[in-house]
Design an enzyme around this catalytic site. Sequence first.
Site, PDB file in Angstrom:
ATOM      1  CB  SER A  65      -0.914  -0.005   1.220  1.00 22.83           C
ATOM      2  OG  SER A  65      -1.595  -1.230   1.296  1.00 22.83           O
TER       3      SER A  65
HETATM    4  C1  LIG Z   1      -3.537  -4.163  -0.422  1.00 22.41           C
HETATM    5  S1  LIG Z   1      -3.001  -5.781  -0.152  1.00 22.41           S
HETATM    6  C2  LIG Z   1      -2.379  -5.711   1.519  1.00 22.41           C
HETATM    7  C3  LIG Z   1      -1.107  -4.938   1.707  1.00 22.41           C
HETATM    8  C4  LIG Z   1      -0.300  -5.423   2.875  1.00 22.41           C
HETATM    9  N1  LIG Z   1      -0.907  -5.116   4.147  1.00 22.41           N
HETATM   10  C5  LIG Z   1       1.120  -4.977   2.807  1.00 22.41           C
HETATM   11  O1  LIG Z   1       1.625  -4.366   3.755  1.00 22.41           O
HETATM   12  O2  LIG Z   1       1.790  -5.289   1.810  1.00 22.41           O
HETATM   13  C6  LIG Z   1      -4.520  -6.666   0.108  1.00 22.41           C
HETATM   14  C7  LIG Z   1      -4.301  -8.137   0.389  1.00 22.41           C
HETATM   15  O3  LIG Z   1      -5.533  -8.657   0.899  1.00 22.41           O
HETATM   16  C8  LIG Z   1      -5.628  -9.996   0.472  1.00 22.41           C
HETATM   17  N2  LIG Z   1      -7.005 -10.449   0.639  1.00 22.41           N
HETATM   18  C9  LIG Z   1      -8.088 -10.278  -0.182  1.00 22.41           C
HETATM   19  N3  LIG Z   1      -9.183 -10.856   0.336  1.00 22.41           N
HETATM   20  C10 LIG Z   1      -8.811 -11.403   1.518  1.00 22.41           C
HETATM   21  C11 LIG Z   1      -9.487 -12.139   2.513  1.00 22.41           C
HETATM   22  N4  LIG Z   1     -10.793 -12.439   2.399  1.00 22.41           N
HETATM   23  N5  LIG Z   1      -8.782 -12.557   3.601  1.00 22.41           N
HETATM   24  C12 LIG Z   1      -7.457 -12.280   3.724  1.00 22.41           C
HETATM   25  N6  LIG Z   1      -6.750 -11.585   2.797  1.00 22.41           N
HETATM   26  C13 LIG Z   1      -7.412 -11.145   1.726  1.00 22.41           C
HETATM   27  C14 LIG Z   1      -5.140  -9.945  -0.963  1.00 22.41           C
HETATM   28  O4  LIG Z   1      -4.769 -11.232  -1.430  1.00 22.41           O
HETATM   29  C15 LIG Z   1      -3.987  -8.953  -0.833  1.00 22.41           C
HETATM   30  O5  LIG Z   1      -2.771  -9.631  -0.653  1.00 22.41           O
END
Ligand SMILES: C[S@@+](CC[C@H](N)C(=O)[O-])C[C@H]1O[C@@H](n2cnc3c(N)ncnc32)[C@H](O)[C@@H]1O
Length: 390
Positions: free
Chosen positions: A96
């Site tokens: 992000s």
């Molecule tokens: C914007 S990224 C997160 C960025 C992360 N916090 C970082 O510091 O790099 C969003 C993540 O949420 C995950 N995601 C989507 N749906 C999800 C769910 N139901 N449960 C857990 N993770 C999920 C995606 O696979 C993705 O890797």
Amino acid sequence: MTHPPGLRLARVLTRRGVVQDTAWHRALLAVDRRAFIPPTVWVPDPEHPGWDRPITRDDPDYRRWADDDYALVTQVDDGRPAGADGRGLLPTSSISQPSLVVAMLQALDVRDGMRVLEIGTGTGYNAALLCARLGDANVVSVEIDPAVAAGAAKNLAAAGFAPRLVVGDGAREVGGPFDRVIATVAARRIPPAWITQTAPGGVIVTPWGPGTTSAALLRLTAAGDGGAGGRLIGDAAFMWLRDQRRAPSRWPEHVDAGDPAAIAGPVAVNPRVVTDRDPGWGVVLGHLVPDLAVGPEEAPEDDPASAGEATVYLFDRAGSWALAEYVPSGGPFEALRCGPRDLWGEVAAARAVWEEAGRPGRDRLGLTVTSSGEHRLWVDAPDRVLSPRT
Ligand SMILES: C[S@@+](CC[C@H](N)C(=O)[O-])C[C@H]1O[C@@H](n2cnc3c(N)ncnc32)[C@H](O)[C@@H]1O
């Protein structure tokens, strides 16, 4: 003396006034974000609008994107790029934007010793910051994509952090109670498990968007009865929880203006209201007219007779659609609709609700999620609920 690993980025963010909390400043200094960025990332492809192109560490653009205050897409199309040459259509994981990461962490309002659940481990960078601030034992992070989760586990171990990592659906319970829950992935509906896993009085910070964008940051306080409430506190455009995604689709896939069941008639609102970019209106429209998708088409530029005109399409992907002809000479505007829902009627009613409430900006809006999962949008105070007109 060696520099702290996160010094460069911490400098960028403190200079820009983003970092206000000294404890988070120390956490930023302790983590090198660059070490969490994978060798391939995706950036917008100017030659193919709507697509992202992969770039690798040897690409001069990589450094420019990686070293500044940008989000970087780290996975597309769930790891199977849909386009030629590795191009991707749907970003499915990212690291992000640093200023947003810090804003969200500061909004979480943590104290020493608190237990935090993160939804969406992604690269592990945010989890590393949480570990640096609260200690490994107080951090649990959930990631749904096994390949992404494996990358995060590697990054975190290499950086010397060891939170509890869970591979699975973060919309489900993983334990608790937690003092804080932070989602780094957007929700259209708040999963009940986020609330039930939060200790009474605990805080949930999440990107939330009932409409087509996830542009609002929501800060909820758990009531202790399975419900929660709080205000919208800023911008936060994020990708959606995996099971709350919608496949990209355009109006031609949903609208058949030649359908004999279509009903013609006037529309009681300027069709351009659906493109009004006021963030408060965007939230109210999304909440009061669920599942709405919008596709305005401007009249061709080479036809002076139709200058300024547009056809504005609405559809809900479930069989209801409507179109309205916008003309700058003014209304009444002609519309055509089909399916069980009167989408222009719903839009006009939502606009009236928003206007009667004094056209509230997003900073006046809040959300209550009841113990039965009902989402109530309110203006100024939880008892001023904005309800759809029937
Ligand atoms: C914007 S990224 C997160 C960025 C992360 N916090 C970082 O510091 O790099 C969003 C993540 O949420 C995950 N995601 C989507 N749906 C999800 C769910 N139901 N449960 C857990 N993770 C999920 C995606 O696979 C993705 O890797």
